[in-house]
Design an enzyme around this catalytic site. Structure first.
Site, PDB file in Angstrom:
ATOM      1  N   THR A  83       1.053  18.521  70.960  1.00 41.42           N
ATOM      2  CA  THR A  83      -0.306  18.156  71.344  1.00 41.42           C
ATOM      3  C   THR A  83      -0.372  18.090  72.850  1.00 41.42           C
ATOM      4  O   THR A  83       0.611  17.714  73.498  1.00 41.42           O
ATOM      5  CB  THR A  83      -0.696  16.787  70.755  1.00 41.42           C
ATOM      6  N   CYS A 197      -5.849  22.476  74.125  1.00 40.64           N
ATOM      7  CA  CYS A 197      -5.730  21.652  72.922  1.00 40.64           C
ATOM      8  C   CYS A 197      -5.082  22.566  71.901  1.00 40.64           C
ATOM      9  O   CYS A 197      -5.495  23.728  71.750  1.00 40.64           O
ATOM     10  CB  CYS A 197      -7.092  21.167  72.440  1.00 40.64           C
TER      11      CYS A 197
END
Length: 231
Positions: A83, A197
């Site tokens: 992430t 992202c």
């Protein structure tokens, strides 16, 4: 082959992409039936997302530190946090483990430098776009200027990530919005755009735009393959 620890589940949609890309990369390099030696700790993203929204980063970081140290104890020889947003607590993780931590910002910056890009746009969660832990890291360590969308467009990107992509929903109207926002960043001087992202690669690919895209998920996974195979 080194064992790679994946700290994932934020969301599991992108963690699954990491798993596939790392295994595909090892198979390409070694041939035959080879695959990566991966240790995976997948967290319950609902807990992490709630802490993010509450601004309880220290508590979220504690959960990830516990998972990271568990992966190390299980035999991981290097660790990836699957992430961008939770790299806000990367320092806490690095301080708690004794094995290499493959920072997604380092992997992405190396690709930008290879391509001669010094001014880049960023599409990511509002946390990653608006706070300094990512943009500041790129600027201070690599001298890369990071441009972010205007407030309304940041809201769109953030909403699509949490309400659609993290739930596995890939919608064409959202793709059109992301292409428009990337184009706006390019017109402001960005020489490329980071898909910052790890779920955005589900929605947007290089085939969708002439603007150079840096897919942080793919870049990070490639770094894992290089680490695992020591090349």
């Amino acid at each position: 082959m080194r064992k790679v620890g994946l700290l994932g589940g934020m969301s599991w949609e992108s963690t699954a992409i990491y798993y596939r890309l790392i295994n595909e990369g090892v198979a390409r390099k070694l041939g035959g039936l080879h695959s990566a030696e991966i240790l995976l700790h997948s967290v319950d993203f609902e807990k992490i997302a709630k802490l993010q929204m509450e601004g309880a980063w220290q508590q979220a970081g504690k959960l990830l530190v516990e998972a990271a140290t568990g992966l190390e104890r299980a035999g991981a020889e290097g660790l990836l946090l699957c992430t961008n947003t939770m790299h806000k607590v990367a320092g806490d993780i690095v301080d708690s483990i004794g094995v290499p931590f493959l920072h997604i910002g380092d992997a992405t910056a190396e690709v930008l430098i290879e391509r001669g890009i010094k001014r880049v746009g960023l599409l990511a969660t509002a946390f990653t776009m608006e706070q300094d832990f990512y943009r500041g890291y790129m600027q201070e360590k690599y001298g890369i200027e990071v441009l972010i969308p205007e407030p309304r467009d940041r809201e769109i990107v953030h909403r699509v990530i949490y309400e659609e992509l993290c739930r596995g929903e890939v919608l064409n109207p959202s793709k059109k919005e992301f292409i428009r926002i990337a184009d706006t960043l390019s017109k402001r001087g960005a020489e490329g755009v980071i898909l910052g992202c790890t779920e955005i690669c589900m929605l947007l690919s290089q085939e969708d735009t002439s603007i150079p895209l840096m897919n942080s998920t793919e870049i990070h996974a490639q770094a894992a393959v290089k680490f695992a195979l020591n090349y």
